[in-house]
Each structure stands twice: as C-alpha cells, then as structure tokens.
Design a protein around this motif. Sequence first.
Motif, mmCIF file in Angstrom:
data_model
loop_
_atom_site.group_PDB
_atom_site.id
_atom_site.type_symbol
_atom_site.label_atom_id
_atom_site.label_comp_id
_atom_site.label_asym_id
_atom_site.label_seq_id
_atom_site.Cartn_x
_atom_site.Cartn_y
_atom_site.Cartn_z
ATOM 1 N N UNK A 121 1.028 -1.316 -0.010
ATOM 2 C CA UNK A 121 -0.129 0.248 -0.024
ATOM 3 C C UNK A 121 1.028 1.473 0.132
ATOM 4 N N UNK A 122 0.215 2.399 -0.687
ATOM 5 C CA UNK A 122 0.846 3.157 -0.593
ATOM 6 C C UNK A 122 1.151 4.375 0.523
ATOM 7 N N UNK A 123 1.561 4.491 1.164
ATOM 8 C CA UNK A 123 1.687 5.583 2.477
ATOM 9 C C UNK A 123 2.311 7.068 2.033
ATOM 10 N N UNK A 129 -0.030 6.707 9.150
ATOM 11 C CA UNK A 129 -1.083 5.916 9.590
ATOM 12 C C UNK A 129 -2.266 6.090 8.414
ATOM 13 N N UNK A 130 -2.042 6.975 7.210
ATOM 14 C CA UNK A 130 -3.191 6.383 6.509
ATOM 15 C C UNK A 130 -2.304 6.207 5.171
ATOM 16 N N UNK A 131 -3.319 5.881 4.000
ATOM 17 C CA UNK A 131 -2.877 4.989 3.195
ATOM 18 C C UNK A 131 -3.773 5.967 1.407
ATOM 19 N N UNK A 132 -3.196 6.257 0.423
ATOM 20 C CA UNK A 132 -3.445 6.747 -0.427
ATOM 21 C C UNK A 132 -5.047 5.492 -0.726
ATOM 22 N N UNK A 133 -6.368 6.240 -1.439
ATOM 23 C CA UNK A 133 -7.191 5.116 -2.100
ATOM 24 C C UNK A 133 -6.665 5.313 -4.114
ATOM 25 N N UNK A 134 -7.334 4.720 -4.501
ATOM 26 C CA UNK A 134 -6.795 4.152 -5.489
ATOM 27 C C UNK A 134 -8.424 4.767 -6.760
ATOM 28 N N UNK A 135 -7.789 5.695 -7.021
ATOM 29 C CA UNK A 135 -8.444 6.507 -8.113
ATOM 30 C C UNK A 135 -8.825 6.031 -9.463
ATOM 31 N N UNK A 136 -7.914 5.208 -9.843
ATOM 32 C CA UNK A 136 -7.417 5.162 -10.858
ATOM 33 C C UNK A 136 -8.227 4.348 -12.029
ATOM 34 N N UNK A 137 -9.672 4.520 -11.438
ATOM 35 C CA UNK A 137 -10.980 3.653 -12.478
ATOM 36 C C UNK A 137 -11.895 3.815 -12.254
ATOM 37 N N UNK A 168 -7.607 15.701 -1.874
ATOM 38 C CA UNK A 168 -7.933 16.188 -3.330
ATOM 39 C C UNK A 168 -6.195 16.034 -3.888
ATOM 40 N N UNK A 169 -5.506 16.677 -3.215
ATOM 41 C CA UNK A 169 -4.060 16.826 -4.356
ATOM 42 C C UNK A 169 -3.323 15.236 -3.809
ATOM 43 N N UNK A 170 -3.839 13.609 -3.617
ATOM 44 C CA UNK A 170 -2.904 12.971 -3.312
ATOM 45 C C UNK A 170 -2.323 12.473 -4.212
ATOM 46 N N UNK A 171 -3.160 12.600 -5.437
ATOM 47 C CA UNK A 171 -2.231 12.160 -6.260
ATOM 48 C C UNK A 171 -0.267 13.226 -6.443
ATOM 49 N N UNK A 172 -0.440 13.252 -5.872
ATOM 50 C CA UNK A 172 1.025 14.182 -5.285
ATOM 51 C C UNK A 172 2.207 13.269 -4.375
ATOM 52 N N UNK A 176 3.436 8.687 -8.903
ATOM 53 C CA UNK A 176 3.194 8.731 -10.402
ATOM 54 C C UNK A 176 2.246 7.765 -10.227
ATOM 55 N N UNK A 177 1.343 7.664 -9.783
ATOM 56 C CA UNK A 177 0.048 6.285 -9.913
ATOM 57 C C UNK A 177 -1.016 7.050 -9.698
ATOM 58 N N UNK A 178 -0.827 8.010 -9.813
ATOM 59 C CA UNK A 178 -2.284 8.684 -10.099
ATOM 60 C C UNK A 178 -1.939 9.809 -11.188
#
Length: 293
Positions: A121-123, A129-137, A168-172, A176-178
């Motif tokens: 999981x991407x931290x 303590x937080x993981x990034x949610x996958x918004x890719x599809x 909202x800026x979790x892509x940063x 580079x996955x989002x």
Amino acid sequence: MPAPRRIRRAAPGGLLAALLAVTTASACAGPGETETVAHVADESATGAAEGFPEGTFDYQLGASYEPPAGVGTVVRDSTAEPAPDMYSICYVNGFQTQPGDLEWWLLEHPDLILRDASGEPVVDPGWPAERILDTSDEDKRADIAEILAETIATCAEKGFDAVEFDNLDSDLRSQGLLTQDDNLALATELVALANGHGMAAGQKNAAEVTRKGRDEVGFEFAVAEDCAVWSECSAYTGVYGDDVIAVEYPDALEEAGMTFAEACDAEGAPARMILRDLDLVGPEHEDYLYEAC
C-alpha cells in the motif's frame, strides 16, 4: 514549487469509533456501511452555497468547543456534532484512509488501496497511518464513493450545512500512480452526493486545480491551509472570491519568516483567515492558539 504541507487533525478514533457505537451494524460493515439503514440522496436537493455568514470561522478538528466571539462558521469532523447556530462544515477524508479505519479498508476493500510495484500500500509520507485510495479507474471510484456516501449522509442528518473533502491532492503523493484527473473524477461524484443532501461542497487545498474544481467539479467554496506561506491565496480567492476560509499554522509561518499579521496582509488573502495551533486542540489545552485577521 513543492506541494504545500497538508496539515489537518480528525477527531480521535475516526469513523470507526462512530461505527462501533451503531449496534445495528453488520459484522462486516466498515466506514459508511450498515445493513439496516440505507441513505438515498434527494436528487431534487441542491447544495448551492449562498456565501458564508458574517464573521470569521474556527477550525475545530481536534476538539469541539464553544466558538470564540465573532465566529459565524465552524469546521468539525464527521464524527462530531455541528456547532449550534453556526454555518457548520463537515470534514471528510475523501481520498485517503483515516488512521482508525485502515484495518477495515485493508480487510474489506484491499483493492481500493493504492499499491506500488511491489504490491505494498502507498503511504502518505506526511501521515504514515494513512493509505492513499486508488482513484485510477471508474469502478474503483464508484466503490469509494459508495462507501463514503454513508458518511456524507450522516453529515446531513446531523445538520451540517456543507462538507469539505480532504486530500484532493493525494495524486502528488501517489508515486506517480494517480493523476489529477483521477482525483477530480472522484471529487465530482462526492460533490454530487453532498449536493444531493442539500449541502455545499468545498475544495480542500490543491491550489493548482481551483478553476477546474469550481467550473468542472462543482465545488462551491474552498478551504486553504498555509496559503499565505506558499503565496497561493490568490489562487483561491481569484476563483472562489469571498467563499474561501484559510488556516495558517505557527510552525509554517516561523519557517517562512512570516508573522500572522503579514499573512493577513498577503496578496489575495481571504477575509476569513485564522491562526490555529498545529493539533487544533481546545481552549482548555495549554497549546491552544486562535487568532483571526
């Protein structure tokens, strides 16, 4: 320019603490899911913001307390109650897991957690303590929105007037996955959910997407952190006008060699700008800090 530091605090326990108090929840229910209650947004309702009321605001994510004199708007976590007789904004972590909910996400929806090339999981490096949610599809975005729909409905049931969606800026921070468009697509679904319950929806940080946020996603106001420190206030007020609330923090101001008075006078600084302590504690705590421009 590097991305602004994201600073926020949620109520202890996050959504999971609230869910444990719901005795009708199923054994496999997680954030925003119960077996006995179904919340359907009123499609005829709108969340159009009519502007904040007179007065400044307070950011109360670490503790709920009687707002200082002159406050007309209060932001509190979704697990808290709205401030009586105030324009109340509900905090929802829209793009990452809350610390108290991580185990549930990993157990019930591991596919919705963003994974790196090794499958880990991407931290969020600033919030381990937080993981990034996958918004890719599209399918994953729909699943995330469905999970958060219950939290948004709860905000409305409690009487909140609006919702702010954090990260909202979790892509940063996604290695580079989002993409920015991935997150904006999810944001559009979340805004529609909030509006469907008659609540306005606010953009949290991400100064680089304010125009898209308002014109394409449908955000009606903005919540900005450290915009004076990062010389970004105009990016918000230039798009949202007076519908911007901004928080500055003492450590960031000190690092920038700036006083709060200078932040209040920064180019494009919104009228509703406050200085808060880093942990957003209540007045009974020795570290409590609150000033308004």
